[in-house]
Scaffold this active site. Structure first.
Site, mmCIF file in Angstrom:
data_model
loop_
_atom_site.group_PDB
_atom_site.id
_atom_site.type_symbol
_atom_site.label_atom_id
_atom_site.label_comp_id
_atom_site.label_asym_id
_atom_site.label_seq_id
_atom_site.Cartn_x
_atom_site.Cartn_y
_atom_site.Cartn_z
ATOM 1 N N ASP A 11 7.889 5.748 -2.969
ATOM 2 C CA ASP A 11 7.332 4.557 -2.324
ATOM 3 C C ASP A 11 5.897 4.363 -2.831
ATOM 4 O OD1 ASP A 11 6.873 2.488 -0.408
ATOM 5 O OD2 ASP A 11 6.062 3.977 0.993
ATOM 6 N N GLU A 13 3.016 1.880 -1.268
ATOM 7 C CA GLU A 13 1.960 1.743 -0.246
ATOM 8 C C GLU A 13 2.086 2.845 0.812
ATOM 9 O OE1 GLU A 13 1.155 -2.497 1.107
ATOM 10 O OE2 GLU A 13 2.978 -2.739 -0.047
HETATM 11 MG MG LIG Z 1 5.000 2.834 2.424
#
Ligand SMILES: [Mg+2]
Length: 201
Positions: A11, A13
């Site tokens: 992932d 962010e």
């Molecule tokens: Mg995230």
């Protein structure tokens, strides 16, 4: 096992870089841009609200890009990806972010292969819509890799990562919120990227 057999689905962010929309909310002063999928679970509905708010406040895509120049990857994020590659993993960034916002950050992360969405822009430079990467959840990407016999490590920090983390050979929840943690007590939670490198050996 050769390098084609090991995939890391990471992932963006909250894992490699800070959350972008809170930074945009702070810099534009548009309080409603602090809303997340916690308040509006349907991501497309959330994005449509963000697009309306940006337009109402006269914030164009170029304005967003200028604001996001202040954002840098977390310390150790580039090194984390480099160590994964040295360990024989192909790295794929699996994110619900948008290329138009994230590309400078991805460049600072060494330009990893990234599967994220795109924004569309109108004649006046305002964000007008979302062009979503075709997948049903991040776990679909992991499922495909597993079906090809690959070993998959996955890392995420939020609700939209949980299914991907459960599906992976090894899934790690990095510094989750208390609500994410309680929604996924079965997923290994860690406090740092370094800890993940130690655990995958
Ligand atoms: Mg995230």
């Amino acid at each position: 096992m050769n390098s084609m057999d090991k995939l890391a689905c990471i992932d963006l962010e909250g894992v490699l870089v800070p959350e972008l929309w809170p930074a945009i909310a702070v810099r534009t002063g548009i309080r409603d841009l602090f809303a997340t999928t916690r308040e509006i679970p349907d991501y497309d509905a959330l994005m449509r609200q963000r697009i309306v708010l940006l337009r109402q406040h006269g914030v164009t895509l170029s304005d967003l890009q200028r604001i996001l120049k202040a954002i840098k990857p977390f310390n150790g994020a580039l090194a984390f990806l480099q160590v994964l590659e040295a360990k024989g993993y192909r790295v794929n960034i699996i994110s619900d972010c948008f290329h138009e916002l994230a590309d400078p950050l991805l460049h600072l992360l060494g330009g990893p292969t990234t599967l994220c969405h795109r924004l569309t822009v109108d004649d006046e430079g305002f964000v007008s819509g979302c062009d979503y990467y075709p997948r049903k959840g991040k776990e679909e990407h992991v499922d495909k890799a597993l079906a090809q016999g690959q070993q998959v490590v996955a890392v995420g920090d939020a609700f939209n990562d949980i299914n991907m983390l459960r599906q992976a050979s090894q899934g790690f929840l990095l510094n989750p919120s208390i609500s994410t943690l309680s929604a996924a007590p079965d997923v290994r939670a860690v406090e740092s990227l370094e800890e993940i490198l130690e655990l995958i050996g």
